[in-house]
Design a protein around this motif. Structure first.
Motif: not given
Lengths: 485, 256
Positions: B95-100, B116-126, B130-135
């Motif tokens: 199960i992918g991290n972002a999908y989860f 529900e949020l679709d992948a397009m809305d979700f991914l930029p936020l995610y 991730m950048k803040i957490l230097e991932m």
């Protein structure tokens, strides 16, 4: 841990959505199995003499086997005795459809397929999928035949192929699974009633997915279909198979045979989503699914790939296999088998390496829930001639709850020292910690289980064609949970 | 109204009583730290608040946002806004991290009657969080926590928290097993989320984490009860003196 088990038990309340019965007039032969019945079936189908002889030969062999050794008992299955004389071996919708026209199919049958989500109306179909629909013993409709014929692709019911392409049938029928292969293969050869036939000519890449949808409707009948797919030199075909049956209290027998032949540089991809009625929670009723599937990579650089998602049937006995005869040929087997409630499955594959540099991959994912018993049985055989052969096997089991079982029987036989073999196996259990983690993030227990199981099956699902993969995921959810939309 | 109100909480695991009358009150906007020796009941408190079913509450009451938390299933508590950053995050193969995270977000949105949020809305936020957490971007499609280092797992917990935006975030020994750089990054993620609508319950063994996440209140948990409460200076004092005098010598602390 007890709460996890309770959750799972709650999920095991299974709801089989495909269990309705279609009310149509049937033409069926009397119960029982003897030469007269076989002659009757052959006559109903207007078969040429060679087919009748072939059937009778198989029947005699079956009687010998039945007398001398009986049905195979080596599988890890508990099977109630089957009275082969108490089954009707042929049942067909009475209004005999003209195979060329959908207009002449009984509207009741068209509605059945509509309900199953398989509309046979070509305009309504997913573009890119041609369907052959088999209802009880006969094929009722094949779509997109015209379009395929333009490219020289033959896709029709087996009965029609016997009439129109007897040379191809004579040449390939029984060439991969002879009637002597096993008890059920012999039975099938004697009484098989229909199925699909595919021939893809030299150098043709079949432009759409071909699909057969099998539906058992009649009571106290068996279904014995036979599928034969031949990919000529350099040809490619992807074939999908789906199946459902009504809810009935008795066990019904399904003994099919599938033969695949890939010539030089040809590729066949065969995908199955098997969802026969699994029986109720106490194990009453359900389909006995005893199937022989085998492909022969006859030519050099040929490839045969089996992908199966097995969620239905009371009992599954099935080993889609590859004979890797051509040099550099490739065999693949990707499987998800789920047993819930009282279901039993003994399934796996055989990879027989004959040619040089032949390669095979086996990925098997078994899921057991309820009282389900799930067995992986796989054989990898490297013959002396198979210099440079390679096999990779991965075999994983997932247990849900504490009353089910997972079993693994790998057989490895190597007669050439240059072979390279890899075998990985694992058994895991959906743990309380995993479930809690997902639920803590807001997912319901049902969705958490479904997600973990889907993740477990991912490497197999990604081998399925897109629409099928989505279907398979949903099916897995429903089979586990009872009522997920 | 307090965000979280724990009164006389008693809880057992496999028949052993671990929490023995715990009282604690958190208001929105506050960061509370719970410190205490091994076995004092810190992780049990976290598990009970997240409604883990293997922990049995035998007495007491917990109100979350005025609702009876002890009546909630784990997923209901999560949807109401309780988030637990796990001490040992679980792996979910395939199960992918972002999908989860998106599935979790959508489960919570659905609970609140939102679309529900679709992948397009979700991914930029995610990706931004991730950048803040230097991932590493590579972690987007990797299976949840599978093959992650200890530090990556803990950062992933904070990332999930940042996405799910809970009302109450419980950090269960998030600092354990982290090197100083990872600790700094995790703290940055947490501090970025501090705000008037959110409370934190930071469970830790060591004062170290509190150098980076300054709590408003520090509580000392010993043998299933809070024995002392104070400001951030209490953590420093404990660093010098340990968890100190036995319970009997200390007057029963009042809820913060």
């Amino acid at each position: 841990m007890s709460s996890t088990v309770d959750t799972i038990r709650g999920l095991a309340e299974q709801d089989y959505k495909w269990g309705f019965i279609t009310d149509i007039d049937e033409d069926r032969v009397p119960k029982g199995l003897n030469e007269d019945i076989v002659r009757l079936i052959s006559a109903r189908k207007g078969e040429p003499e060679f087919m009748l002889e072939w059937r009778l030969n198989a029947l005699r062999h079956w009687f010998r086997m039945a007398k001398e050794e009986g049905a195979p008992t080596w599988a890890n299955l508990t099977i109630a005795p089957i009275d082969y004389q108490n089954i009707s071996y042929y049942s067909a919708p009475k209004k005999k459809p003209q195979l060329d026209s959908l207009d002449q199919v009984d509207p009741e049958i068209l509605r059945t397929y509509e309900k199953l989500g398989i509309p046979l109306n070509e305009q309504k179909l997913f573009s890119g999928v041609a369907v052959d629909a088999v209802f009880d013993s006969v094929s009722v409709a094949t779509t997109f035949k015209g379009k395929l014929a333009e490219m020289g692709v033959i896709f029709c019911s087996f009965s029609e192929a016997v009439q129109k392409h007897p040379d191809l049938i004579k040449k390939y029928l029984g060439s991969v699974v002879p009637h002597t292969d096993n008890f059920y293969a012999a039975l099938n050869a004697a009484v098989f009633t229909d199925g699909s036939f595919v021939y893809v000519p030299k150098g043709v890449r079949c432009p759409m997915e071909l699909s057969t949808y099998f539906r058992i409707n009649a009571a106290e009948t068996g279904q014995f279909e036979r599928t034969l797919i031949v990919a000529d030199e350099g040809a490619y075909v992807s074939y999908l198979e789906g199946c459902t049956a009504p809810i009935r209290d008795e066990n019904q027998l399904h003994a099919a045979v599938v033969e695949l032949i890939a010539l030089d540089n040809a590729q066949i991809k065969y995908s199955t989503v098997q969802n026969w009625y699994p029986g109720d929670k106490e194990g009453r009723g359900g389909i006995y699914n005893f199937v022989t599937k085998r492909g022969k990579c006859l030519g050099v650089n040929s490839k045969i790939s089996w992908t199966q998602v097995e969620t239905g049937s009371a009992i599954t006995w099935k080993y889609p296999s590859c004979i890797l005869q051509g040099d550099n040929s490739v065999g693949e087997f990707y499987s998800v088998a789920l047993t819930n409630n009282r279901q039993q499955a003994d399934t796996g594959t055989k990879m027989i390496h004959i040619g040089k540099n032949t390669r095979s991959t086996i990925v098997s994912k078994g899921i057991s829930a309820g009282y389900g018993q799930n067995t992986y049985r796989g054989q990898v055989k490297i013959l002396k001639s198979a210099t440079g052969a390679r096999n990779y096997t991965q075999c994983d089991s997932l247990l849900i709850g504490d009353r089910c079982g997972a079993h693994t029987f790998p057989y490895i036989e190597v007669r050439n020292a240059t072979a390279r073999m890899e075998h990985e196996a694992s058994t895991s259990k959906i743990g309380e910690n995993q479930l809690f983690y997902l639920r803590q993030r807001g997912l319901t227990a049902e969705n958490a289980v479904s997600m973990i199981v889907n993740g477990f099956c991912k490497t197999v699902f990604k081998e399925l064609p897109m629409e099928f993969a989505v279907e398979a995921q949903k099916l897995l959810g429903v089979s586990l949970e009872g009522s997920v939309g | 109204m307090a965000l979280l109100e724990i009164q006389d909480l008693h809880a057992s695991v496999e028949g052993h009583e671990i929490l023995k009358g715990l009282n604690l009150t958190l208001n929105a906007g506050e960061v509370h730290s719970i410190m205490g020796p091994n076995g004092s009941g810190k992780s049990t408190l976290a598990a009970v608040l997240a409604r883990r079913e293997t922990y049995e509450v035998t007495r007491g009451r917990v109100l979350f946002n005025g609702k009876d938390l002890l009546e909630m299933k784990p997923e209901d508590a999560a949807c109401e806004g309780v988030f637990l950053a796990f001490q040992y995050p679980v792996e979910i193969p395939g199960i992918g991290n972002a999908y989860f995270v998106r599935s979790a977000m959508n489960a919570i949105r659905k609970f609140h009657g939102q679309d529900e949020l679709d992948a397009m809305d979700f991914l930029p936020l995610y990706k931004e969080r991730m950048k803040i957490l230097e991932m590493d971007d590579k972690l987007v499609n990797r299976s949840v926590n599978e093959g992650f280092s200890g530090g990556e797992k803990k950062r992933n917990e904070i990332l999930q928290m940042a996405m799910l935006e809970p009302k109450l975030a419980i950090l269960d020994e998030t600092d354990s097993g982290l090197d100083i750089d990872a600790l700094r990054i995790v703290a940055k993620g947490v501090n970025a989320m501090r705000g008037p609508d959110r409370a934190f319950l930071v469970i830790t063994h060591y004062q170290r984490l509190l150098d980076y996440i300054t709590p408003d209140f520090v509580h000392v948990l010993v043998d299933g009860k809070i024995v002392r409460s104070g400001g951030p200076e209490l953590a420093l004092e404990l660093e010098d003196t340990g968890y100190g005098p036995s319970e009997a010598d200390v007057p029963q602390a009042l809820p913060a």
